[in-house]
Write a protein that holds these residues in place. Sequence first.
Motif, mmCIF file in Angstrom:
data_model
loop_
_atom_site.group_PDB
_atom_site.id
_atom_site.type_symbol
_atom_site.label_atom_id
_atom_site.label_comp_id
_atom_site.label_asym_id
_atom_site.label_seq_id
_atom_site.Cartn_x
_atom_site.Cartn_y
_atom_site.Cartn_z
ATOM 1 N N ILE A 81 47.133 -6.460 41.179
ATOM 2 C CA ILE A 81 47.820 -7.727 40.885
ATOM 3 C C ILE A 81 48.344 -7.709 39.449
ATOM 4 N N PRO A 82 49.365 -6.869 39.184
ATOM 5 C CA PRO A 82 49.866 -6.747 37.809
ATOM 6 C C PRO A 82 50.629 -7.986 37.346
ATOM 7 N N LEU A 83 50.481 -8.301 36.079
ATOM 8 C CA LEU A 83 51.282 -9.358 35.472
ATOM 9 C C LEU A 83 52.700 -8.871 35.235
ATOM 10 N N VAL A 84 52.811 -7.618 34.747
ATOM 11 C CA VAL A 84 54.109 -6.992 34.481
ATOM 12 C C VAL A 84 54.145 -5.655 35.207
ATOM 13 N N ASN A 85 55.227 -5.371 35.891
ATOM 14 C CA ASN A 85 55.390 -4.078 36.563
ATOM 15 C C ASN A 85 56.006 -3.084 35.574
ATOM 16 N N PHE A 86 55.145 -2.417 34.830
ATOM 17 C CA PHE A 86 55.616 -1.468 33.825
ATOM 18 C C PHE A 86 56.191 -0.217 34.482
ATOM 19 N N LYS A 87 57.179 0.354 33.819
ATOM 20 C CA LYS A 87 57.732 1.622 34.262
ATOM 21 C C LYS A 87 56.898 2.751 33.667
ATOM 22 N N LYS A 140 48.536 -3.429 8.077
ATOM 23 C CA LYS A 140 49.166 -2.140 8.382
ATOM 24 C C LYS A 140 48.295 -1.333 9.339
ATOM 25 N N PHE A 141 46.969 -1.408 9.185
ATOM 26 C CA PHE A 141 46.073 -0.717 10.113
ATOM 27 C C PHE A 141 46.057 -1.415 11.476
ATOM 28 N N HIS A 142 46.048 -2.740 11.459
ATOM 29 C CA HIS A 142 45.971 -3.512 12.702
ATOM 30 C C HIS A 142 47.258 -3.420 13.516
ATOM 31 N N MET A 143 48.355 -3.074 12.859
ATOM 32 C CA MET A 143 49.636 -2.934 13.549
ATOM 33 C C MET A 143 49.552 -1.981 14.744
ATOM 34 N N VAL A 144 48.716 -0.964 14.618
ATOM 35 C CA VAL A 144 48.605 0.035 15.690
ATOM 36 C C VAL A 144 48.179 -0.634 16.995
ATOM 37 N N HIS A 145 47.320 -1.605 16.907
ATOM 38 C CA HIS A 145 46.887 -2.341 18.105
ATOM 39 C C HIS A 145 48.056 -3.120 18.701
ATOM 40 N N HIS A 146 48.868 -3.710 17.849
ATOM 41 C CA HIS A 146 50.002 -4.518 18.312
ATOM 42 C C HIS A 146 51.194 -3.670 18.737
ATOM 43 N N ALA A 147 51.184 -2.398 18.404
ATOM 44 C CA ALA A 147 52.349 -1.547 18.668
ATOM 45 C C ALA A 147 52.519 -1.205 20.143
ATOM 46 N N ASP A 148 51.490 -1.425 20.952
ATOM 47 C CA ASP A 148 51.565 -1.084 22.376
ATOM 48 C C ASP A 148 52.581 -1.983 23.074
ATOM 49 N N THR A 149 53.573 -1.381 23.709
ATOM 50 C CA THR A 149 54.606 -2.155 24.405
ATOM 51 C C THR A 149 54.300 -2.337 25.890
ATOM 52 N N GLN A 150 53.158 -1.794 26.336
ATOM 53 C CA GLN A 150 52.728 -1.960 27.726
ATOM 54 C C GLN A 150 51.249 -2.364 27.717
ATOM 55 N N THR A 195 52.682 -20.319 24.434
ATOM 56 C CA THR A 195 53.987 -19.844 24.881
ATOM 57 C C THR A 195 53.884 -19.272 26.294
ATOM 58 N N PRO A 196 54.798 -19.662 27.206
ATOM 59 C CA PRO A 196 54.748 -19.150 28.588
ATOM 60 C C PRO A 196 54.941 -17.637 28.644
ATOM 61 N N MET A 197 54.375 -17.018 29.672
ATOM 62 C CA MET A 197 54.425 -15.567 29.796
ATOM 63 C C MET A 197 55.842 -15.023 29.944
ATOM 64 N N ASP A 198 56.740 -15.798 30.524
ATOM 65 C CA ASP A 198 58.107 -15.291 30.706
ATOM 66 C C ASP A 198 58.883 -15.238 29.389
ATOM 67 N N LYS A 199 58.275 -15.718 28.309
ATOM 68 C CA LYS A 199 58.906 -15.658 26.986
ATOM 69 C C LYS A 199 58.297 -14.564 26.106
ATOM 70 N N ILE A 200 57.332 -13.830 26.650
ATOM 71 C CA ILE A 200 56.583 -12.855 25.856
ATOM 72 C C ILE A 200 57.166 -11.448 25.990
ATOM 73 N N THR A 201 57.345 -10.789 24.842
ATOM 74 C CA THR A 201 57.775 -9.394 24.787
ATOM 75 C C THR A 201 56.786 -8.645 23.902
ATOM 76 N N TYR A 202 56.253 -7.526 24.379
ATOM 77 C CA TYR A 202 55.234 -6.792 23.637
ATOM 78 C C TYR A 202 55.841 -5.881 22.584
ATOM 79 N N GLY A 203 55.007 -5.514 21.603
ATOM 80 C CA GLY A 203 55.433 -4.641 20.517
ATOM 81 C C GLY A 203 55.486 -5.409 19.210
ATOM 82 N N LEU A 204 56.168 -4.856 18.214
ATOM 83 C CA LEU A 204 56.352 -5.540 16.927
ATOM 84 C C LEU A 204 57.786 -5.349 16.454
#
Length: 271
Positions: free
Chosen positions: A33-39, A120-130, A235-244
């Motif tokens: 039951i994925p929230l986003v169908n990642f490629k 700058k160290f914590h950015m690595v956690h946020h860098a995941d786009t999937q 913020t609703p999920m349809d407005k969310i984009t992952y990454g930085l």
Amino acid sequence: MMIESYFATIPSAHRGLILAGGIMLFWLIETGIPLVNFKGNKWAHAKLNLFLTFTTIAINFPFAVLLVMASDWTVSANFGILHWFAMPSWAFLIVGLLLMDLVGAYLVHLIEHKIKVLWKFHMVHHADTQVDTTTANRHHPGESVIRAVFAILAILVCGAPMWIVFLYQSLSVVLSQFNHANIRLPLWLDTALSYVIISPNMHKVHHHFERPQTDSNYGNIFAFWDRLFGTFDATPMDKITYGLDVLENDKDQSFAYQLNLPFNQNIKTDE
């Protein structure tokens, strides 16, 4: 209490099973039951995240000695908030978990977003786009050290015995894997959960690629810290984009780029 007896002597193998079992469980659920169908391939995406999971485990081994020392000292010296008041066992358990979560998770997470060198160290956690369940343990080795130091601070502030520490860490691992998991819950259920624990949708807002969402929903286990301190965002999920927005997001799986991220002077840290 039985729970106290178990976590006071929990074998390392059991703690490892909790970590691995959580990843496997939520991996299977998010496949169904994925929230986003990642490629792309899930295993390929997981490589860097799992590598950083193992570096975190390796770093935590030497710090475990300091955690035990800090905990034993607070108990023997009656030092810390938990020793200020007499309370029944159930209240001791709840207050202990709350304090560990506030100091050892919410506070350090907030600080990491406010101090440039830590960000700058914590950015690595946020860098995941999937973002999926493996993202929960995606931390730069430098951040793992920072988190370990704050875990010791949390123990000293709380006066937490080791059984509380082990219980908190076990809950933290599983619930972090849960709220990072790429799973679609019924909106009513996710919303209801978000009043008590960090739900998947609530935490995904924190992984939006730009402010102010990035600087919101800092909680780890308990959801009410964000509402209490004014850092909640719905913020609703349809407005969310992952990454930085300040990173090269196509390099989110590059080992070299991610490990060098804290030392890359070309990356902006200001608005």
